[in-house]
Scaffold this motif. Structure first.
Motif, PDB file in Angstrom:
ATOM      1  N   LEU A 167       0.832  -1.209   0.000  1.00 20.58           N
ATOM      2  CA  LEU A 167       0.000   0.000   0.000  1.00 20.58           C
ATOM      3  C   LEU A 167       0.864   1.255   0.000  1.00 20.58           C
ATOM      4  O   LEU A 167       0.501   2.262  -0.614  1.00 20.58           O
ATOM      5  CB  LEU A 167      -0.968  -0.025   1.181  1.00 20.58           C
ATOM      6  CG  LEU A 167      -2.050  -1.111   1.110  1.00 20.58           C
ATOM      7  CD1 LEU A 167      -2.873  -1.130   2.394  1.00 20.58           C
ATOM      8  CD2 LEU A 167      -2.945  -0.932  -0.101  1.00 20.58           C
ATOM      9  N   VAL A 168       2.017   1.212   0.643  1.00 19.12           N
ATOM     10  CA  VAL A 168       2.954   2.341   0.597  1.00 19.12           C
ATOM     11  C   VAL A 168       3.469   2.516  -0.826  1.00 19.12           C
ATOM     12  O   VAL A 168       3.513   3.639  -1.352  1.00 19.12           O
ATOM     13  CB  VAL A 168       4.131   2.127   1.586  1.00 19.12           C
ATOM     14  CG1 VAL A 168       5.252   3.127   1.325  1.00 19.12           C
ATOM     15  CG2 VAL A 168       3.636   2.240   3.026  1.00 19.12           C
ATOM     16  N   SER A 169       3.828   1.432  -1.486  1.00 15.55           N
ATOM     17  CA  SER A 169       4.363   1.526  -2.853  1.00 15.55           C
ATOM     18  C   SER A 169       3.333   2.079  -3.834  1.00 15.55           C
ATOM     19  O   SER A 169       3.689   2.678  -4.839  1.00 15.55           O
ATOM     20  CB  SER A 169       4.880   0.170  -3.328  1.00 15.55           C
ATOM     21  OG  SER A 169       3.823  -0.710  -3.620  1.00 15.55           O
ATOM     22  N   ARG A 170       2.062   1.917  -3.527  1.00 16.82           N
ATOM     23  CA  ARG A 170       0.994   2.446  -4.389  1.00 16.82           C
ATOM     24  C   ARG A 170       0.556   3.857  -3.993  1.00 16.82           C
ATOM     25  O   ARG A 170      -0.339   4.424  -4.607  1.00 16.82           O
ATOM     26  CB  ARG A 170      -0.216   1.516  -4.354  1.00 16.82           C
ATOM     27  CG  ARG A 170       0.070   0.199  -5.031  1.00 16.82           C
ATOM     28  CD  ARG A 170      -1.137  -0.688  -5.004  1.00 16.82           C
ATOM     29  NE  ARG A 170      -0.845  -1.913  -5.712  1.00 16.82           N
ATOM     30  CZ  ARG A 170      -1.692  -2.534  -6.484  1.00 16.82           C
ATOM     31  NH1 ARG A 170      -2.902  -2.065  -6.660  1.00 16.82           N
ATOM     32  NH2 ARG A 170      -1.346  -3.649  -7.086  1.00 16.82           N
ATOM     33  N   GLY A 171       1.135   4.394  -2.930  1.00 24.63           N
ATOM     34  CA  GLY A 171       0.797   5.745  -2.505  1.00 24.63           C
ATOM     35  C   GLY A 171      -0.476   5.842  -1.686  1.00 24.63           C
ATOM     36  O   GLY A 171      -0.981   6.931  -1.449  1.00 24.63           O
ATOM     37  N   ILE A 172      -0.994   4.707  -1.223  1.00 23.21           N
ATOM     38  CA  ILE A 172      -2.223   4.698  -0.437  1.00 23.21           C
ATOM     39  C   ILE A 172      -1.911   4.990   1.029  1.00 23.21           C
ATOM     40  O   ILE A 172      -2.678   5.648   1.723  1.00 23.21           O
ATOM     41  CB  ILE A 172      -2.955   3.354  -0.617  1.00 23.21           C
ATOM     42  CG1 ILE A 172      -3.383   3.224  -2.083  1.00 23.21           C
ATOM     43  CG2 ILE A 172      -4.146   3.235   0.324  1.00 23.21           C
ATOM     44  CD1 ILE A 172      -3.840   1.855  -2.494  1.00 23.21           C
ATOM     45  N   LEU A 173      -0.772   4.490   1.505  1.00 26.72           N
ATOM     46  CA  LEU A 173      -0.282   4.762   2.852  1.00 26.72           C
ATOM     47  C   LEU A 173       1.132   5.325   2.751  1.00 26.72           C
ATOM     48  O   LEU A 173       1.751   5.258   1.692  1.00 26.72           O
ATOM     49  CB  LEU A 173      -0.250   3.483   3.693  1.00 26.72           C
ATOM     50  CG  LEU A 173      -1.571   2.793   4.005  1.00 26.72           C
ATOM     51  CD1 LEU A 173      -1.320   1.491   4.758  1.00 26.72           C
ATOM     52  CD2 LEU A 173      -2.494   3.692   4.794  1.00 26.72           C
TER      53      LEU A 173
END
Length: 77
Positions: A58-64
Motif C-alpha cells: 500500500l505504501v508503494s501504491r501511494g495509499i499509505l
C-alpha cells in the motif's frame, strides 16, 4: 487547470479493503502489531509478516506512507 489524479486502486484481496478502513477509523499512525490487533488477528509471526507485506504494498501504491520504519499512516491531503 489540471484535473486531480484518481486515487490509486486497491488490490482485490479483502485485507486491502479493511486496512485503509482501520486507518480511517483510528485516525493515527499504526505499527504492524497495532493493525493486527485492530483486525482481530493473533499476534504471531505469520500474521504480522503478512500484514507488513500488505502495508508495504500500500505504501508503494501511494495509499499509505511509512512515517518512520515500521510506522504506517494515511498521507495527509
Amino acid at each position: 487547470m489540471a484535473s486531480p489524479e484518481p486515487p490509486p486502486a486497491l488490490p482485490d484481496h479483502p485485507a486491502y479493503q479493511q486496512i485503509p478502513t482501520v486507518f480511517a477509523d483510528l485516525r493515527r499512525q499504526l505499527h504492524t502489531r497495532d493493525l493486527c490487533e485492530a483486525l482481530d488477528l493473533p499476534i504471531v509471526s505469520k500474521h504480522t509478516e503478512n500484514i507488513r507485506s500488505k502495508l508495504k504494498r500500500l505504501v508503494s501504491r501511494g495509499i499509505l506512507i511509512e512515517a518512520e520504519p515500521g510506522l504506517f499512516a494515511q498521507p495527509r491531503p
